[in-house]
Design an enzyme around this catalytic site. Structure first.
Site, PDB file in Angstrom:
ATOM      1  N   ASP A  25      52.291  45.119 -82.588  1.00 46.41           N
ATOM      2  CA  ASP A  25      51.755  44.930 -81.133  1.00 46.41           C
ATOM      3  C   ASP A  25      52.644  45.517 -80.053  1.00 46.41           C
ATOM      4  O   ASP A  25      52.137  46.186 -79.296  1.00 46.41           O
ATOM      5  CB  ASP A  25      51.482  43.431 -80.867  1.00 46.41           C
ATOM      6  CG  ASP A  25      50.006  43.322 -81.798  1.00 46.41           C
ATOM      7  OD1 ASP A  25      49.410  43.931 -82.541  1.00 46.41           O
ATOM      8  OD2 ASP A  25      49.625  41.818 -81.717  1.00 46.41           O
ATOM      9  N   LEU A  58      12.375  52.551 -91.701  1.00 44.70           N
ATOM     10  CA  LEU A  58      12.312  52.220 -93.351  1.00 44.70           C
ATOM     11  C   LEU A  58      11.071  51.647 -93.726  1.00 44.70           C
ATOM     12  O   LEU A  58      10.933  50.377 -93.076  1.00 44.70           O
ATOM     13  CB  LEU A  58      13.718  51.771 -93.863  1.00 44.70           C
ATOM     14  CG  LEU A  58      14.984  52.358 -93.800  1.00 44.70           C
ATOM     15  CD1 LEU A  58      16.062  51.901 -94.465  1.00 44.70           C
ATOM     16  CD2 LEU A  58      14.574  53.861 -94.664  1.00 44.70           C
ATOM     17  N   LYS A  70      22.579  46.243 -95.981  1.00 45.52           N
ATOM     18  CA  LYS A  70      21.880  46.435 -94.815  1.00 45.52           C
ATOM     19  C   LYS A  70      22.279  45.698 -94.051  1.00 45.52           C
ATOM     20  O   LYS A  70      21.892  44.508 -93.625  1.00 45.52           O
ATOM     21  CB  LYS A  70      20.171  46.387 -94.870  1.00 45.52           C
ATOM     22  CG  LYS A  70      19.609  46.592 -93.611  1.00 45.52           C
ATOM     23  CD  LYS A  70      17.872  46.679 -94.208  1.00 45.52           C
ATOM     24  CE  LYS A  70      17.129  47.012 -93.002  1.00 45.52           C
ATOM     25  NZ  LYS A  70      17.387  46.298 -91.647  1.00 45.52           N
ATOM     26  N   ARG A  79      19.427  54.245 -81.510  1.00 45.61           N
ATOM     27  CA  ARG A  79      18.377  54.910 -81.949  1.00 45.61           C
ATOM     28  C   ARG A  79      17.049  54.769 -80.905  1.00 45.61           C
ATOM     29  O   ARG A  79      16.358  55.695 -81.141  1.00 45.61           O
ATOM     30  CB  ARG A  79      17.790  53.763 -83.064  1.00 45.61           C
ATOM     31  CG  ARG A  79      16.730  54.133 -83.964  1.00 45.61           C
ATOM     32  CD  ARG A  79      16.325  53.450 -85.102  1.00 45.61           C
ATOM     33  NE  ARG A  79      15.038  53.957 -85.810  1.00 45.61           N
ATOM     34  CZ  ARG A  79      13.881  53.553 -85.409  1.00 45.61           C
ATOM     35  NH1 ARG A  79      13.586  52.966 -84.396  1.00 45.61           N
ATOM     36  NH2 ARG A  79      12.683  54.105 -86.009  1.00 45.61           N
TER      37      ARG A  79
END
Length: 346
Positions: free
Chosen positions: A61, A111, A143, A164
């Protein structure tokens, strides 16, 4: 002297001197600084890829912060060297007033659902009736329960990150997408198309969701990881998005110019080669029985995953077969979502 020590000493030397402006530099000095900035960006993005995609940290880091700090300082002193895809822009900027709309060049289709084996068989019969002599291969994908995104790259550079929306028009959240270190600002690999849209799911892991709700300072808690992911991405202040732990899985090529691919399985390999995370549980099935076995397996094992899923997406892999099968309404005939029953909350 090891590489990390050498880098640290170079950084300390740079910190002790004030950089001249590019106008004050000769061509060679300006070119050297630009090359150094490019090298810093490459080191940082490579570290991001190894950490977020490969799960293989290559810098501590402190070393990462040191490189980022040097790059930020140079860009502050030479703002003409800043670019939208610089790693420094992943921290986010101030709030925006309006969110632009983005028209998808290729619609992001919904879908149809299958909720049991009979409905999955009926979907298969419909496809077989259209292509009676075809042999299908099926790509099975978990999914992920998140927010669908379309990421556009031109000459390998990220130019648009859009939701979308209704499938035809989405919202342009590019500035917020740039804050996500898991999403490449530039595509990796040797084969880079002129233009490509990579589609995928922005999601929040169960652990990050629980931690976020613990940190919320008011009573407006997120109901589930999907809402948390969507709410965290769709912030008018990208600094808030940058502070949230969002992840991404790439799952489809929306369209591509300058290169070709022939099937969904090949598309997933390209997406991975370009530097995106692809879900490790994807599976190429040769029979419908194999597809059903995959669906049953993950219905039982989904609770062991570090993120939420609500089913399996099954796609006929061959692109030519997809085009012949076409769509009905807004649903592709070549893909279906096998949905699991919702989990019961006590």
């Amino acid at each position: 002297m090891d590489k990390h020590q050498e880098t640290r000493e170079q950084n300390h030397m740079l910190e002790d001197t004030e950089l001249p402006t590019l106008e004050q530099m000769g061509n060679s000095e300006a070119e050297q600084l630009a090359d150094h900035v490019a090298a810093l960006r490459h080191q940082i993005e490579e570290a991001n890829y190894q950490y977020y995609v490969e799960d293989n940290p290559t810098l501590t880091d402190a070393e990462y912060d040191q490189l980022m700090g040097e790059l930020q300082r140079i860009e502050e002193e030479h703002p003409e060297l800043q670019t939208p895809d610089s790693p420094t822009q992943r921290v986010g900027a101030g709030p925006v007033q309006d969110v632009a709309q983005h028209r998808h060049p290729v619609p992001m289709l919904s879908l149809a659902n299958a909720r049991n084996e009979e409905e999955l068989l009926a979907w298969h019969r419909r496809a077989q009736n259209i292509l009676p002599n075809a042999t299908f291969a099926y790509v099975c994908e978990l999914k992920i329960d998140g927010l669908a995104m379309a990421l556009t790259y031109e000459k390998g550079r990220l130019t648009v990150g859009a939701t979308r929306g209704d499938g035809l028009i989405g919202e342009d959240w590019t500035a917020n997408v740039r804050t996500m270190r898991v999403i490449p600002q530039r595509l990796r690999g040797e084969q880079i198309p002129d233009r490509v849209e990579v589609r995928g799911e922005i999601y929040m892991s169960t652990r990050s969701f629980e931690k976020l709700n613990e940190e919320m300072k008011d009573s407006r808690l997120f109901a589930n990881p999907r809402n948390a992911a969507a709410g965290s991405l769709r912030q008018k202040d990208s600094r808030i998005t940058a502070s949230r732990h969002l992840d991404f899985f790439g799952y489809q090529i929306g369209y591509m110019q300058g290169m070709d691919f022939t099937n969904q399985w090949e598309a997933l390999q390209l997406i991975r080669e370009w530097g995106f995370p692809v879900n490790p549980h994807i599976h190429l099935a040769r029979t419908l029985d194999e597809v059903m076995d995959y669906c049953k397996k993950w219905e039982q094992e989904r609770f062991n995953l570090p993120y939420e899923i609500d089913g399996v997406v099954i796609k006929i892999s061959d692109l030519a077969q997809q085009q012949e099968l076409g769509t009905v309404a807004r649903d592709p005939r070549w893909a279906i979502a096998f949905k699991y029953p919702p989990t019961q909350v006590a």
